[in-house]
Design a protein around this motif. Structure first.
Motif, PDB file in Angstrom:
ATOM      1  N   ALA A 210       0.833  -1.210   0.000  1.00 18.14           N
ATOM      2  CA  ALA A 210       0.000   0.000   0.000  1.00 18.14           C
ATOM      3  C   ALA A 210       0.866   1.257   0.000  1.00 18.14           C
ATOM      4  O   ALA A 210       0.614   2.210  -0.753  1.00 18.14           O
ATOM      5  N   ILE A 211       1.908   1.272   0.832  1.00 17.98           N
ATOM      6  CA  ILE A 211       2.807   2.435   0.874  1.00 17.98           C
ATOM      7  C   ILE A 211       3.546   2.574  -0.450  1.00 17.98           C
ATOM      8  O   ILE A 211       3.715   3.676  -0.978  1.00 17.98           O
ATOM      9  N   SER A 212       3.978   1.448  -1.005  1.00 19.46           N
ATOM     10  CA  SER A 212       4.677   1.466  -2.291  1.00 19.46           C
ATOM     11  C   SER A 212       3.783   2.013  -3.390  1.00 19.46           C
ATOM     12  O   SER A 212       4.229   2.777  -4.260  1.00 19.46           O
ATOM     13  N   ALA A 213       2.500   1.644  -3.355  1.00 18.51           N
ATOM     14  CA  ALA A 213       1.562   2.119  -4.375  1.00 18.51           C
ATOM     15  C   ALA A 213       1.394   3.635  -4.300  1.00 18.51           C
ATOM     16  O   ALA A 213       1.383   4.328  -5.325  1.00 18.51           O
ATOM     17  N   VAL A 214       1.271   4.171  -3.088  1.00 21.04           N
ATOM     18  CA  VAL A 214       1.113   5.623  -2.932  1.00 21.04           C
ATOM     19  C   VAL A 214       2.372   6.342  -3.397  1.00 21.04           C
ATOM     20  O   VAL A 214       2.307   7.343  -4.118  1.00 21.04           O
ATOM     21  N   ALA A 215       3.539   5.825  -2.981  1.00 17.70           N
ATOM     22  CA  ALA A 215       4.800   6.444  -3.406  1.00 17.70           C
ATOM     23  C   ALA A 215       4.940   6.411  -4.928  1.00 17.70           C
ATOM     24  O   ALA A 215       5.390   7.389  -5.546  1.00 17.70           O
ATOM     25  N   SER A 216       4.546   5.306  -5.544  1.00 18.56           N
ATOM     26  CA  SER A 216       4.635   5.185  -6.998  1.00 18.56           C
ATOM     27  C   SER A 216       3.715   6.174  -7.697  1.00 18.56           C
ATOM     28  O   SER A 216       4.070   6.759  -8.722  1.00 18.56           O
ATOM     29  N   SER A 217       2.517   6.356  -7.144  1.00 15.61           N
ATOM     30  CA  SER A 217       1.580   7.306  -7.757  1.00 15.61           C
ATOM     31  C   SER A 217       2.129   8.726  -7.690  1.00 15.61           C
ATOM     32  O   SER A 217       1.928   9.526  -8.609  1.00 15.61           O
ATOM     33  N   MET A 218       2.850   9.058  -6.610  1.00 14.52           N
ATOM     34  CA  MET A 218       3.447  10.388  -6.483  1.00 14.52           C
ATOM     35  C   MET A 218       4.601  10.563  -7.459  1.00 14.52           C
ATOM     36  O   MET A 218       4.748  11.625  -8.091  1.00 14.52           O
ATOM     37  N   LYS A 219       5.419   9.529  -7.606  1.00 16.16           N
ATOM     38  CA  LYS A 219       6.533   9.607  -8.550  1.00 16.16           C
ATOM     39  C   LYS A 219       6.025   9.719  -9.982  1.00 16.16           C
ATOM     40  O   LYS A 219       6.622  10.420 -10.816  1.00 16.16           O
ATOM     41  N   ALA A 220       4.898   9.048 -10.264  1.00 18.31           N
ATOM     42  CA  ALA A 220       4.320   9.141 -11.604  1.00 18.31           C
ATOM     43  C   ALA A 220       3.837  10.553 -11.904  1.00 18.31           C
ATOM     44  O   ALA A 220       3.786  10.977 -13.069  1.00 18.31           O
ATOM     45  N   ALA A 221       3.503  11.301 -10.837  1.00 17.94           N
ATOM     46  CA  ALA A 221       3.057  12.692 -10.997  1.00 17.94           C
ATOM     47  C   ALA A 221       4.215  13.676 -10.854  1.00 17.94           C
ATOM     48  O   ALA A 221       4.001  14.865 -10.657  1.00 17.94           O
ATOM     49  N   LYS A 222       5.461  13.174 -10.914  1.00 25.11           N
ATOM     50  CA  LYS A 222       6.693  13.975 -10.886  1.00 25.11           C
ATOM     51  C   LYS A 222       7.057  14.513  -9.499  1.00 25.11           C
ATOM     52  O   LYS A 222       7.798  15.477  -9.385  1.00 25.11           O
TER      53      LYS A 222
END
Length: 355
Positions: A210-222
């Motif tokens: 779950a934490i990895s998913a949130v971090a990934s979504s933020m990285k995808a948004a730069k």
């Protein structure tokens, strides 16, 4: 409460601090809310038992007897203090902009931008780009606490003033951290919901996923996610899960490790610093992932002011402790703070079971 524990009125000839507080509480019950008083002045004629140099009995030595000389050797003032939350969030704000009372945080951010670089063929016009900046600010908030001390107490039990000042300073600092993080004035006021990236799915997801998913979504948004705020109990549960046969599996694959003495969570290629907090800051099951560099902090040191004049006739000195703070997020960083819960994210990323 600390002062009340040091008093024991066995002689029954003076009112103890505890009795004075109890009497005020009883008086409040009959008054409207606006008229209720919660400030209890510490007076020397409240029974205060302390050992004296020239002998005497611990039970009947009183602080308002002029012939007695008080000594602090009988009391250790720094031992039995109130329990306080570890100030993990304030420790991350050490580089905050210094603020005075009434100061505002100020910054500039892009307000309007047009055009982008393009490949230009020979003898063709080059693209035009424009950008406008706006000056932004956020007013600071002041947090304060006021208390009174009688002149007799200040003069005859002056060694306890260090304990009194320490108590109120810790109380104010703890409240300051809570305000700097909450959803009204602080970091969580900029929190936004989790947005699941297209195609992101994990079979049987857990808290780490779950934490990895949130971090990934933020990285995808730069964004550059750098911190994760977790409840202490959730951190404990993340270190392992119990199998049916009773043994523990470290399902995080050693992804929680100590680097230079700081707890760090490794999720995929992202390193997140863990900020561990109690239930009064974030509930069990909730968490926040933050791009710390996209937030701006302002802090002022705790100031202690004293006024010996306003209540001079009442033999009372007034003390005031206060500190300003501000937390700001530029409007062009809307996804810098993601606040969600494990159940929501795990449900969003769970890979569908193939029939």
């Amino acid at each position: 409460k600390t002062l009340a524990k040091l008093t024991e009125n066995k002689a029954k000839n003076k009112a103890t601090i505890k009795e004075a507080i109890k009497a005020q509480i009883e008086k409040n019950k009959s008054l409207p809310e606006a008229q209720r008083q919660y400030n209890i002045a510490m007076k020397a004629d409240n029974l205060f038992n302390i050992q004296v140099i020239d002998g005497g009995n611990w039970d009947d030595d009183e602080a308002n007897i002029d012939t007695q000389l008080l000594t602090e050797s009988a009391i250790e003032t720094g031992f039995a203090k109130d329990l306080r939350r570890e100030l993990t969030l304030l420790n991350e704000m050490r580089d905050a902009t210094p603020l005075r009372i009434g100061d505002a945080l100020k910054w500039i951010e892009p307000e309007d931008a047009n055009g982008k670089p393009l490949t230009v063929k020979e003898a063709n016009q080059k693209p035009i780009g424009t950008v406008k900046y706006a000056r932004k600010s956020k007013e600071s908030t002041k947090i304060a606490i006021y208390f009174q001390v009688a002149e007799e107490f200040l003069n005859r039990a002056d060694f306890l003033m260090t304990a009194v000042n320490t108590h109120f300073r810790e109380l104010l600092t703890e409240a300051l951290e809570e305000q700097a993080f909450n959803a009204t004035n602080g970091i969580l006021s900029y929190g936004t919901a989790y947005v699941n990236p297209t195609g992101y799915a994990v079979p049987d997801p857990n808290k780490l996923d779950a934490i990895s998913a949130v971090a990934s979504s933020m990285k995808a948004a730069k964004y550059n996610p750098s911190h994760v705020v977790l409840n202490s109990a959730d951190i404990a549960m993340m270190f392992g899960e119990k199998a049916v046969d009773g043994h523990y599996n470290l399902y995080n694959g050693n992804s929680i490790r100590l680097i230079d003495g700081s707890p760090v969570l490794i999720v995929g290629t992202t390193m997140l610093k863990i900020i561990e907090v109690n239930d009064d800051l974030i509930d069990l099951g909730d968490f926040a992932v933050i791009d710390w560099s996209k937030l701006k902090y302002g802090m002022g040191s705790v100031r202690l002011k004293s006024d010996p004049y306003t209540n001079m006739r009442d033999n009372i000195l007034n003390f005031l402790m206060e500190a300003p703070f501000a937390v700001a997020r530029p409007s062009n960083y809307p996804y810098a703070v993601v606040v969600t819960d494990f159940d929501t994210v795990e449900a969003a990323i769970e890979e569908p079971v193939t029939p």
